[in-house]
Design an enzyme around this catalytic site. Structure first.
Site, short mmCIF file in Angstrom:
data_model
loop_
_atom_site.label_atom_id
_atom_site.label_comp_id
_atom_site.label_asym_id
_atom_site.label_seq_id
_atom_site.Cartn_x
_atom_site.Cartn_y
_atom_site.Cartn_z
N ASP A 161 0.85 -1.19 0.00
CA ASP A 161 0.00 0.00 0.00
C ASP A 161 0.88 1.24 0.00
O ASP A 161 1.73 1.41 0.89
CB ASP A 161 -0.91 0.01 1.24
CG ASP A 161 -1.97 -1.08 1.17
OD1 ASP A 161 -2.02 -1.81 0.17
OD2 ASP A 161 -2.75 -1.19 2.14
N ASP B 83 -15.53 -3.59 -1.36
CA ASP B 83 -15.30 -3.45 0.07
C ASP B 83 -16.64 -3.49 0.77
O ASP B 83 -17.59 -2.82 0.34
CB ASP B 83 -14.60 -2.13 0.38
CG ASP B 83 -13.32 -1.95 -0.43
OD1 ASP B 83 -12.67 -2.98 -0.71
OD2 ASP B 83 -12.99 -0.82 -0.80
#
Length: 243
Positions: free
Chosen positions: A8, A130
């Site tokens: 990330d 998500d």
């Protein structure tokens, strides 16, 4: 099943967030390429990259770091998400050597964009969904919609997406284990699923394997492998040996 390391990217550094909160970031490295090299040396067969700045700004921000990794490992499949809102961005990533573009927010607000992207870049599109308690989360995970994640996934069943990265946001970065029931329910839709959120120990990998759901084709791990709570090589070997 593949165990896929997550890198990330925030402001050019490798970080992990707690439940998607940008203000709650732990920096693990300021050298993304060195981090990628570490996972390659440990035997990874795919990398999961996220442009966190891009996700919040709606456009690529960490392109240079992503391109450097793709150039260094041209034969390694790389999937990238964060800030992908148009076909031009997808084309730029694929031209840079990235294998798969992950469409997240745009898949929720404009499902037809996924259909268009799949037609334009067949075999290179992943949808990122998500969810919290099975409901789609939006706006940087700040809001939970009234759309079930599995219902939205069905919308893409005939588009030809390569897979769905399914993240349980309540577990992401929390080291609490995978929400296997919800992940299996997503896989039942008929699109290959990559589990994300909560992979914290080799027991979590074993639990996914024990489910014996062939629709679950991968598991992404971030914080656990960075903090040496999950050994990437051992986890992949477990997957390879499982029957």
């Amino acid at each position: 099943m593949l165990v896929i390391p997550a890198i990330d990217l925030k402001d050019g550094a490798c970080v992990r967030l707690l439940q998607g909160r940008m203000e709650d970031a732990t920096v693990f490295s300021d050298d993304p390429l060195a981090t990628a090299s570490r996972w390659v040396e440990e035997g990874c067969r795919r990398l999961h990259l996220v442009d966190l700045n891009g996700a919040f700004e709606g456009k690529p921000v960490n392109h240079d770091a992503i391109t450097s990794i793709a150039n260094a490992y041209p034969k390694l499949p790389i999937q990238i998400g964060g800030g992908i809102r148009d076909l031009k961005t997808i084309e730029a990533y694929l031209s840079a050597g990235v294998s798969y573009a992950i469409i997240g927010t745009q898949a929720v607000v404009d499902p037809d964009f996924v259909t268009q992207a799949c037609k334009e870049f067949a075999g290179h599109i992943i949808v990122g969904l998500d969810a919290k308690d099975g409901w789609v989360a939006t706006d940087g995970w700040a809001k939970t919609s009234d759309v079930k994640a599995t219902d939205l996934a069905k919308r893409f069943r005939d588009d030809g997406v390569e897979s769905i990265v399914y993240t349980d946001i309540a577990r992401d970065g929390m080291m609490q284990g995978v929400n296997i029931e919800q992940t299996a329910a997503m896989a039942d839709v008929g699109i290959p699923v990559i589990a994300s959120g909560g992979v914290s120990h080799i027991n979590d990998i074993q639990a996914i394997l024990n489910r014996q759901h062939r629709g679950i084709v991968g598991a992404i791990s971030g914080r656990a492998i960075y903090e040496d709570k999950l050994n990437l090589r051992d986890a992949q070997q477990l997957c390879d040996e499982f029957r």
